[in-house]
Design a protein around this motif. Sequence first.
Motif, PDB file in Angstrom:
ATOM      1  N   PRO A 163       0.743  -1.288  -0.137  1.00 13.89           N
ATOM      2  CA  PRO A 163       0.060  -0.142   0.269  1.00 13.89           C
ATOM      3  C   PRO A 163       0.646   1.549  -0.047  1.00 13.89           C
ATOM      4  N   GLU A 164       1.895   1.171   0.744  1.00 11.21           N
ATOM      5  CA  GLU A 164       2.909   2.557   0.244  1.00 11.21           C
ATOM      6  C   GLU A 164       2.589   3.044  -1.245  1.00 11.21           C
ATOM      7  N   ILE A 165       2.799   2.038  -1.753  1.00 16.35           N
ATOM      8  CA  ILE A 165       3.071   1.756  -3.813  1.00 16.35           C
ATOM      9  C   ILE A 165       1.767   1.810  -3.909  1.00 16.35           C
ATOM     10  N   ILE A 166       0.922   0.826  -4.340  1.00 16.73           N
ATOM     11  CA  ILE A 166      -0.019   1.305  -4.580  1.00 16.73           C
ATOM     12  C   ILE A 166      -1.370   1.168  -3.108  1.00 16.73           C
ATOM     13  N   SER A 167      -2.233   1.601  -3.414  1.00 12.09           N
ATOM     14  CA  SER A 167      -3.253   1.237  -2.864  1.00 12.09           C
ATOM     15  C   SER A 167      -4.442   0.352  -3.156  1.00 12.09           C
ATOM     16  N   GLY A 168      -5.313  -0.379  -2.767  1.00  8.55           N
ATOM     17  CA  GLY A 168      -6.201  -1.552  -2.805  1.00  8.55           C
ATOM     18  C   GLY A 168      -5.923  -2.305  -4.084  1.00  8.55           C
ATOM     19  N   LYS A 169      -4.935  -2.346  -4.592  1.00 12.54           N
ATOM     20  CA  LYS A 169      -4.548  -3.226  -5.575  1.00 12.54           C
ATOM     21  C   LYS A 169      -3.082  -4.429  -4.641  1.00 12.54           C
ATOM     22  N   LYS A 170      -2.914  -5.556  -5.707  1.00 15.96           N
ATOM     23  CA  LYS A 170      -2.197  -6.275  -5.453  1.00 15.96           C
ATOM     24  C   LYS A 170      -1.021  -5.306  -6.575  1.00 15.96           C
ATOM     25  N   MET A 171       0.495  -5.939  -6.655  1.00 18.60           N
ATOM     26  CA  MET A 171       1.093  -5.102  -7.220  1.00 18.60           C
ATOM     27  C   MET A 171       2.028  -6.300  -8.185  1.00 18.60           C
ATOM     28  N   GLN A 172       2.567  -6.902  -9.004  1.00 12.74           N
ATOM     29  CA  GLN A 172       3.841  -7.753  -9.135  1.00 12.74           C
ATOM     30  C   GLN A 172       4.980  -6.918  -8.717  1.00 12.74           C
ATOM     31  N   ASP A 173       4.973  -7.893  -7.336  1.00 10.39           N
ATOM     32  CA  ASP A 173       6.729  -7.509  -7.451  1.00 10.39           C
ATOM     33  C   ASP A 173       7.640  -8.233  -7.794  1.00 10.39           C
ATOM     34  N   VAL A 211       3.495  -2.113 -11.986  1.00 11.64           N
ATOM     35  CA  VAL A 211       4.251  -1.430 -11.438  1.00 11.64           C
ATOM     36  C   VAL A 211       5.477  -1.188 -11.631  1.00 11.64           C
ATOM     37  N   LEU A 212       6.355  -2.230 -11.773  1.00 10.13           N
ATOM     38  CA  LEU A 212       7.236  -2.095 -11.784  1.00 10.13           C
ATOM     39  C   LEU A 212       8.231  -2.437 -13.402  1.00 10.13           C
ATOM     40  N   HIS A 213       8.136  -3.384 -13.346  1.00  8.62           N
ATOM     41  CA  HIS A 213       8.512  -4.340 -14.487  1.00  8.62           C
ATOM     42  C   HIS A 213      10.440  -4.291 -14.633  1.00  8.62           C
ATOM     43  N   THR A 214      11.064  -4.606 -13.567  1.00  7.11           N
ATOM     44  CA  THR A 214      11.906  -4.431 -13.637  1.00  7.11           C
ATOM     45  C   THR A 214      12.463  -6.246 -14.745  1.00  7.11           C
ATOM     46  N   ASN A 215      13.654  -6.016 -15.306  1.00 13.16           N
ATOM     47  CA  ASN A 215      13.816  -6.737 -16.967  1.00 13.16           C
ATOM     48  C   ASN A 215      15.424  -6.621 -16.923  1.00 13.16           C
ATOM     49  N   SER A 216      16.319  -6.066 -15.996  1.00 14.81           N
ATOM     50  CA  SER A 216      17.470  -6.993 -16.726  1.00 14.81           C
ATOM     51  C   SER A 216      18.208  -6.608 -15.139  1.00 14.81           C
ATOM     52  N   LEU A 217      19.372  -7.636 -15.441  1.00 14.48           N
ATOM     53  CA  LEU A 217      20.378  -7.980 -14.384  1.00 14.48           C
ATOM     54  C   LEU A 217      22.055  -8.097 -15.044  1.00 14.48           C
ATOM     55  N   GLU A 218      23.244  -7.740 -14.219  1.00 14.30           N
ATOM     56  CA  GLU A 218      23.890  -7.868 -14.613  1.00 14.30           C
ATOM     57  C   GLU A 218      24.743  -8.018 -13.002  1.00 14.30           C
ATOM     58  N   VAL A 219      25.779  -8.985 -13.031  1.00  9.61           N
ATOM     59  CA  VAL A 219      26.888  -8.858 -12.135  1.00  9.61           C
ATOM     60  C   VAL A 219      28.133  -8.300 -11.912  1.00  9.61           C
ATOM     61  N   ILE A 220      27.914  -7.340 -11.573  1.00 12.57           N
ATOM     62  CA  ILE A 220      29.537  -6.730 -12.053  1.00 12.57           C
ATOM     63  C   ILE A 220      30.386  -7.638 -11.025  1.00 12.57           C
ATOM     64  N   GLY A 221      31.539  -7.742 -11.873  1.00  9.09           N
ATOM     65  CA  GLY A 221      32.723  -8.525 -11.561  1.00  9.09           C
ATOM     66  C   GLY A 221      33.589  -7.991 -10.804  1.00  9.09           C
ATOM     67  N   SER A 222      33.750  -6.256 -10.928  1.00  2.00           N
ATOM     68  CA  SER A 222      34.835  -6.416 -10.096  1.00  2.00           C
ATOM     69  C   SER A 222      35.084  -4.652  -9.780  1.00  2.00           C
ATOM     70  N   ASP A 223      35.119  -4.284  -8.515  1.00  2.00           N
ATOM     71  CA  ASP A 223      35.599  -2.583  -7.899  1.00  2.00           C
ATOM     72  C   ASP A 223      35.851  -1.686  -9.328  1.00  2.00           C
ATOM     73  N   ILE A 224      34.708  -0.524  -8.988  1.00  2.00           N
ATOM     74  CA  ILE A 224      34.877  -0.130  -9.831  1.00  2.00           C
ATOM     75  C   ILE A 224      34.875   1.140  -9.268  1.00  2.00           C
ATOM     76  N   TYR A 225      36.233   1.790 -10.148  1.00  2.00           N
ATOM     77  CA  TYR A 225      36.678   3.078  -9.505  1.00  2.00           C
ATOM     78  C   TYR A 225      36.856   4.342 -11.152  1.00  2.00           C
ATOM     79  N   SER A 226      36.436   4.979 -10.412  1.00  2.00           N
ATOM     80  CA  SER A 226      36.235   7.319 -11.833  1.00  2.00           C
ATOM     81  C   SER A 226      36.862   7.747 -10.509  1.00  2.00           C
TER      82      SER A 226
END
Length: 632
Positions: free
Chosen positions: A168-178, A232-247
């Motif tokens: 309900p913090e995101i959408i009230s009264g209905k289920k959402m696809q988490d 509400v969200l529709h997460t569609n991608s994953l990538e595991v980061i293989g090493s520490d990234i510095y900039s």
Amino acid sequence: MNLKLAIASILFISSIFFFFTLQRGRGVVGEDALADAGNAQVDSLMSLGYVAVVDVAEEDRGKSNVTGYNPLMSFSNLNLYCDQGGDTAYLMDMQGNIVHSITVDYDGCELVEPYNDSILFVMGDKALIDACYDSSVRWVTENRFHHDVAVSETGLIYSLIREDSYHPEIISGKKMQDDLLVVIDPADGTILRRISFAQMIMGDDELLALARKSADEKSEEEGFEGLEVVDVLHTNSLEVIGSDIYSGGERLFKRGDVLFCIRELDSIGVLDMDSEMIVWHWGPGVLEGPHQPSLLENGNILVFDNGDERGYSRLLEMDPLTEEAGWEYVADPPETFFSDIRGGAQRLPNGNTLVTESEKGHVFEIDEEGEVVWDFWNPKLKDQNTRRNSIYRMSRLTSTEADVTSRVWGSPYEALSFCARIAQEKWRVECFGNAQVIFSEFSAAGSVCDATSNSTLADICNRAMLIARTDPLLCYELDERVERAECLAKDAVILEDPTVCYEISREEERGLCLYRIAAKTADPSQCGLIGQKERRDDCLRTIATSTLNASLCIGLDGVRDLDTCYGTIAVELNESRSCARIPTEFKRDRCYKEVAKNLNDLAICSAIVSDSVRESCQSIICKRDDNTSPEC
């Protein structure tokens, strides 16, 4: 049997024709071959908002299989994909030949990914499957898997599942696809860990506001009242980061973090697996319905920006430190490249990018300048060729995955039968040569060609073996002109002997032979022997950029050749004076910006003509912690 990693690189990467190989109209699979995708398959995809078959635009009618291929510029290797909603993974070579297929007893395929000695199938809203190359299944984990699968350096498998739940913090009264990130045991497919994206978003005020906005927009859509569950969200991608990234001395992301994409929030982000918190996100106001962000070696992120509101898609490379966009690909005209949902972009080892335009069943490869060097249209058509099977994402195998080719031939006869079916003589010859390497037990007795009693197949194989031997005199035993020319060119390059090239009658083929010797030896004097000016310039540019010798660029006439030659050398050597020689203004500005960033030199920014690019250059340098310039 020791099956060698070199097999694929020899078979699919070795030097081949320079010109575009056009194969229009090849391999069309009609309505009868497709039959019916099946109601269950369509229903499964509809639950994800996708369909398996898309309409073919009038301008794309007649396009099928590989319609263009520049082997000299492309990163050539096997391509892996499945038809959206299907049950089969295909390994396809650069000419569109299906080298091997793996079929499982499920439909609804969204994505296939190579994993050690098997293939992982994401079956939309149904299951994750680990299948061997002989189509035997190691394990099936049934759940509402969707969109993506990734593998960590430790071998753990990461994927996404859906759960319908109240937030309900995101959408009230209905289920959402988490959407839940799940970590899976590769041994048996057991789910070891679950992390809720909804819970993580509720811990970030900005993302929570975006999720509530998405829910509000959904509530205004027609048919909302009848929905039991809202995406509400529709997460569609994953990538595991293989090493520490510095900039700039700052650690942006650490090894084991996960890069993700949430379409409905127009956002990409990174989550910390230890704290289960989102530590960085970006995109609203810039991205529209994005897909497949990937972390590049230079620390930038490449993302497929669908542009569902804009009306055209683009590829975008952005710096997560400055959160500014850099390299961009937009088609000309822009609307000719558009996939309002789905899509993918894979940066290849040679700097090219493989692009999946899902909503057209279209995949193409572009170089750094945006030129198309490989073009493929799914040949599976139906309804009188007015509808085409879609492809969610195709991937090009890299050198670390290339040994999968060694798994597709179980016997010498299978290898010879496959090689004989390859239409182009050059590739057929190399295929037989690789069969000889793979089935080395035949070498002592003679030839792999002896593995068959089929006289026609043996004749084809023996002719290929003749071409494969390094002896120019043997090439004259070949009656067919193209075979003879290919044989001579191959031997000339191996022997590094340009005089052999002059035995080739056609100027274009002779020029390619000389070009290949020059590129191999990095000897610019060999370029002068080439009669065709365009090929001669290609030769000089290639050697100039590979040896970082700017003096060779002087001999080029074409604006694009000069842009590429000086630009590549300037950025590689951090040499601003080479930027000054670039004739095209916006490319010259981009060169100055890259060199200024690399050297942390604010003065170089002042040479940029464009106000916006100059200001961006200055802003990037001034924001760095180690900058002490009084001009900031």
